[in-house]
Motif scaffolding. Structure first.
Motif, PDB file in Angstrom:
ATOM      1  N   UNK A   1     -91.618 -13.642 -16.778  1.00 45.89           N
ATOM      2  CA  UNK A   1     -90.242 -13.651 -17.288  1.00 45.89           C
ATOM      3  C   UNK A   1     -89.274 -14.078 -16.202  1.00 45.89           C
ATOM      4  N   UNK A   2     -89.636 -15.131 -15.487  1.00 49.85           N
ATOM      5  CA  UNK A   2     -88.958 -15.508 -14.256  1.00 49.85           C
ATOM      6  C   UNK A   2     -88.032 -16.707 -14.471  1.00 49.85           C
ATOM      7  N   UNK A   3     -86.755 -16.625 -14.061  1.00 48.81           N
ATOM      8  CA  UNK A   3     -85.843 -17.760 -14.153  1.00 48.81           C
ATOM      9  C   UNK A   3     -85.734 -18.571 -12.868  1.00 48.81           C
ATOM     10  N   UNK A   4     -86.542 -18.232 -11.841  1.00 51.70           N
ATOM     11  CA  UNK A   4     -86.356 -18.857 -10.529  1.00 51.70           C
ATOM     12  C   UNK A   4     -86.532 -20.366 -10.577  1.00 51.70           C
TER      13      UNK A   4
ATOM     14  N   UNK B   1     -79.502  -9.465 -18.989  1.00 51.66           N
ATOM     15  CA  UNK B   1     -79.117  -8.624 -17.856  1.00 51.66           C
ATOM     16  C   UNK B   1     -79.674  -7.207 -17.957  1.00 51.66           C
ATOM     17  N   UNK B   2     -80.050  -6.783 -19.143  1.00 54.13           N
ATOM     18  CA  UNK B   2     -80.570  -5.425 -19.330  1.00 54.13           C
ATOM     19  C   UNK B   2     -82.059  -5.411 -19.609  1.00 54.13           C
ATOM     20  N   UNK B   3     -82.668  -6.582 -19.640  1.00 58.78           N
ATOM     21  CA  UNK B   3     -84.080  -6.668 -19.987  1.00 58.78           C
ATOM     22  C   UNK B   3     -84.949  -6.800 -18.742  1.00 58.78           C
ATOM     23  N   UNK B   4     -85.917  -5.890 -18.619  1.00 60.46           N
ATOM     24  CA  UNK B   4     -86.925  -6.027 -17.581  1.00 60.46           C
ATOM     25  C   UNK B   4     -87.925  -7.097 -17.976  1.00 60.46           C
ATOM     26  N   UNK B   5     -88.893  -7.335 -17.122  1.00 56.15           N
ATOM     27  CA  UNK B   5     -89.844  -8.421 -17.351  1.00 56.15           C
ATOM     28  C   UNK B   5     -90.602  -8.253 -18.665  1.00 56.15           C
ATOM     29  N   UNK B   6     -91.062  -7.029 -18.934  1.00 50.83           N
ATOM     30  CA  UNK B   6     -91.829  -6.817 -20.163  1.00 50.83           C
ATOM     31  C   UNK B   6     -90.928  -6.903 -21.401  1.00 50.83           C
ATOM     32  N   UNK B   7     -89.685  -6.464 -21.270  1.00 56.45           N
ATOM     33  CA  UNK B   7     -88.748  -6.548 -22.386  1.00 56.45           C
ATOM     34  C   UNK B   7     -88.486  -8.006 -22.749  1.00 56.45           C
TER      35      UNK B   7
ATOM     36  N   UNK C   1     -83.040 -19.619 -40.879  1.00 50.02           N
ATOM     37  CA  UNK C   1     -82.130 -18.673 -40.250  1.00 50.02           C
ATOM     38  C   UNK C   1     -81.919 -19.048 -38.784  1.00 50.02           C
ATOM     39  N   UNK C   2     -80.737 -18.805 -38.242  1.00 48.56           N
ATOM     40  CA  UNK C   2     -80.466 -19.082 -36.826  1.00 48.56           C
ATOM     41  C   UNK C   2     -80.956 -17.931 -35.946  1.00 48.56           C
ATOM     42  N   UNK C   3     -82.254 -17.714 -35.923  1.00 48.93           N
ATOM     43  CA  UNK C   3     -82.814 -16.538 -35.251  1.00 48.93           C
ATOM     44  C   UNK C   3     -83.800 -16.886 -34.141  1.00 48.93           C
ATOM     45  N   UNK C   4     -83.718 -18.108 -33.624  1.00 51.90           N
ATOM     46  CA  UNK C   4     -84.574 -18.498 -32.501  1.00 51.90           C
ATOM     47  C   UNK C   4     -83.706 -18.982 -31.344  1.00 51.90           C
ATOM     48  N   UNK C   5     -84.264 -18.967 -30.179  1.00 50.23           N
ATOM     49  CA  UNK C   5     -83.568 -19.522 -29.018  1.00 50.23           C
ATOM     50  C   UNK C   5     -84.594 -20.102 -28.047  1.00 50.23           C
ATOM     51  N   UNK C   6     -84.099 -20.749 -26.985  1.00 52.50           N
ATOM     52  CA  UNK C   6     -84.979 -21.555 -26.164  1.00 52.50           C
ATOM     53  C   UNK C   6     -85.761 -20.850 -25.089  1.00 52.50           C
ATOM     54  N   UNK C   7     -85.099 -20.072 -24.213  1.00 51.37           N
ATOM     55  CA  UNK C   7     -85.714 -19.622 -22.972  1.00 51.37           C
ATOM     56  C   UNK C   7     -85.453 -18.148 -22.762  1.00 51.37           C
ATOM     57  N   UNK C   8     -86.517 -17.365 -22.606  1.00 56.60           N
ATOM     58  CA  UNK C   8     -86.368 -15.937 -22.380  1.00 56.60           C
ATOM     59  C   UNK C   8     -86.782 -15.589 -20.957  1.00 56.60           C
ATOM     60  N   UNK C   9     -85.963 -14.773 -20.301  1.00 54.20           N
ATOM     61  CA  UNK C   9     -86.317 -14.320 -18.959  1.00 54.20           C
ATOM     62  C   UNK C   9     -85.616 -13.007 -18.656  1.00 54.20           C
ATOM     63  N   UNK C  10     -86.022 -12.395 -17.552  1.00 54.96           N
ATOM     64  CA  UNK C  10     -85.467 -11.112 -17.135  1.00 54.96           C
ATOM     65  C   UNK C  10     -84.403 -11.319 -16.066  1.00 54.96           C
ATOM     66  N   UNK C  11     -83.254 -10.665 -16.252  1.00 56.68           N
ATOM     67  CA  UNK C  11     -82.216 -10.658 -15.236  1.00 56.68           C
ATOM     68  C   UNK C  11     -81.865  -9.257 -14.806  1.00 56.68           C
ATOM     69  N   UNK C  12     -82.654  -8.295 -15.218  1.00 58.75           N
ATOM     70  CA  UNK C  12     -82.299  -6.896 -14.974  1.00 58.75           C
ATOM     71  C   UNK C  12     -82.374  -6.520 -13.498  1.00 58.75           C
TER      72      UNK C  12
END
Length: 560
Positions: free
Chosen positions: A240-243, A295-301, A220-231
């Motif tokens: 969850x830092x993209x810096x 954009x709506x996800x905090x660090x823990x999300x 299934x196409x249900x994975x992705x590469x990089x998770x971070x917070x932009x909220x």
């Protein structure tokens, strides 16, 4: 700072930062009018100090029968020091806590004796209100020598509480925090015959493969590469830092942070390279390599997708492994490994926001027993140094135990087994327990052959191997940690314009990444940022920086 798995983090991070005691008019057990005296390191009769606390989601976890003002730590203070700690102002999160402190400024709440403050604007307002005391002489007279040696290393942490050459507070546990590492699904790398990325090009190849090549093998196409917070920002400074992606193009100029170069401060979000970083993130978002709700996800999300086996890479401090390692239990074959962050396009390493303290202590103007405060504060540093009452931890049977004459930090092996260690340090009124371990020196020493023959090294050695490896990476790359060069109170123009500027920055960055605005919107943002107050703010910030050390307050406090 909010942190996951603080029960584990408290065990690692070594100390118990607290504060306190009452003034000469403090309540005592026998009589509120009685005068307490210090004899053999203990006040008799006991004195009471009121404190404030911002209680995060991992605080307030007590053994059965214990509570905020009656637990193993409060009892220790009363029994051993004759100091009864009582929390009288409690906030559940940053916003609620700050609101309660502001109510205290108006008289709607009573300001406790000792007040941790985590906002420079609020610290400035407290000073201007006249409700907090100047403590330079108290520090010189009462601060124990081993604490003075710590504070001497971090003179800039006093900046938020210095006004007209006088000092109205002190940093909470000054210490260079640990740096960030990449946590990667090693089993995905292995399945796809990939290596951990070291450059932006390799990073893109890996997150593309994690998105497009079915690394979990479920068809299934249900994975992705990089998770971070932009909220909240694009530089969380902890998890969850993209810096890292911004720094790959901007170097030391980090979003939301001020950098000093050749005596001049500049704001990272308007530096060259940000446009290229946004272009890269925009491309990755369009291709599905990033979490769609960033954009709506905090660090823990943002870390939830990693824990649930949907994302392949997350960046955070080494203790983050303790918060996401459940994926190794819940997903068959899942393996996490830690790696250094990638290098930038120039070939230099990428940089991160370093943190030197978690807020400041301020004190009610009527609080007169600073000697007692420093007695308490110093004793609670025993855990950081592996001495005294807290040689192995804060409380036997809570965060360590002695079983068959052997010290153990595994709660399942305690004489009365627990599911997790009790974060006794979180029973203090500070958000996070402190450390004197730098960016991870004890772990580096262990990796280089040091024997775990004292409490500090024992606690560090008791962690998961993956987490220990993360701390070694952190220590080896501590030069990549850049504390913001501006940490003073808001300037005049900041007070009127900064909220608008930061909101504009966040919205423009997000809209560009989402392709809701063209890439050229960044150029418009830079112009507007300068025109709408940024240029004047930069001037004021540099004026503050030029004046920050004109008064030698460190010598006045005996901290030179």
């Amino acid at each position: 700072m909010k942190r996951a798995s603080i029960a584990i983090s408290a065990m690692i991070l070594l100390s118990g930062l607290l504060a306190g005691c009452g003034g000469n008019d403090a309540k005592t057990e026998g009589s509120s009018a009685a005068q307490a005296t210090l004899k053999d390191g203990k006040y008799d009769p006991p004195i009471t100090i009121t404190i404030a606390k911002q209680q995060d989601e991992n605080a307030g976890k007590y053994m059965e029968g214990e509570s905020l003002n009656d637990n193993v730590l409060t009892r220790w203070g009363k029994e051993n020091l004759g100091i009864d700690i009582q929390t009288t102002l409690l906030g559940g999160d940053a916003s609620q806590y700050n609101t309660k402190l502001r109510l205290a400024l108006t008289g709607s709440e009573k300001l406790p004796d000792v007040v941790p403050v985590y906002d420079t604007a609020l610290a400035s307002d407290l000073i201007q209100s006249g409700q907090v005391k100047e403590i330079g002489e108290d520090i010189n007279k009462y601060m124990p020598e081993r604490l003075k040696e710590i504070y001497k290393q971090f003179p800039t942490t006093f900046n938020p509480v210095v006004n007209d050459g006088k000092v109205y507070g002190m940093a909470i546990a000054p210490n260079l925090t640990e740096g960030e590492v990449m946590l990667i699904r090693q089993d995905w790398l292995d399945k796809l015959s990939l290596k951990a990325p070291t450059t932006i090009e390799e990073f893109e190849q890996v997150i593309a493969a994690f998105t497009e090549q079915d690394p979990d093998g479920n068809g299934k196409p249900d994975t992705y590469g990089f998770t971070f917070s932009g909220k909240d920002s694009y530089n969380t400074g902890w998890v969850s830092d993209p810096v890292m992606i911004f720094s790959a193009y901007t170097g030391k100029h980090l979003p939301g942070s001020w950098l000093e170069e050749n005596g001049t401060l500049s704001y990272g979000s308007v530096a060259e390279g940000n446009k290229e970083a946004l272009a890269k993130l925009r491309d990755w978002y369009t291709k599905g390599y990033l979490n769609k709700e960033l954009a709506t996800q905090g660090a823990w999300d943002a870390l939830a997708d990693f824990t649930e086996g949907k994302a392949g890479i997350i960046v955070g401090r080494p203790w983050l492994y303790g918060s996401v390692k459940d994926v190794e239990k819940n997903v068959d074959g899942a393996v996490i490994k830690v790696y250094p962050t990638i290098n930038g396009v120039s070939g230099d390493k990428t940089y991160q926001s370093g943190q030197l303290n978690d807020g400041v202590f301020m004190f009610n103007k009527d609080f007169s027993n600073m000697e007692a405060f420093f007695l308490y504060y110093d004793k609670l540093y025993d855990a950081a140094f592996g001495t005294g009452d807290f040689k192995y931890g804060y409380a036997q049977g809570y965060d360590y135990d002695i079983v068959n004459e052997e010290v153990t930090f595994d709660p399942t092996q305690f004489n009365k087994p627990l599911t997790e260690v009790q974060g006794v340090g979180k029973m203090a009124f500070t958000k996070n327990t402190p450390s004197v371990d730098g960016a991870g020196k004890s772990y580096y020493d262990l990796a280089n052959g040091a024997s775990p023959d004292n409490g500090v090294l024992m606690r560090s050695n008791a962690l998961d191997q993956t987490m220990k490896e993360g701390y070694v990476i952190s220590y080896e790359n501590s030069d990549a940690l850049l504390p913001s060069a501006f940490n003073g109170p808001p300037t005049k123009t900041m007070q009127n314009s900064w909220a608008q500027l930061t909101t504009m920055e966040k919205e423009v960055f997000t809209k560009i990444i989402y392709s809701d605005e063209p890439l050229e919107a960044y150029d418009d943002f830079v112009k507007q940022w300068h025109d709408k107050g940024g240029e004047q703010i930069t001037k004021e910030v540099n004026e503050w920086y030029a004046n920050a050390n004109k008064v030698d307050f460190m010598s006045q406090m005996g901290l030179k």
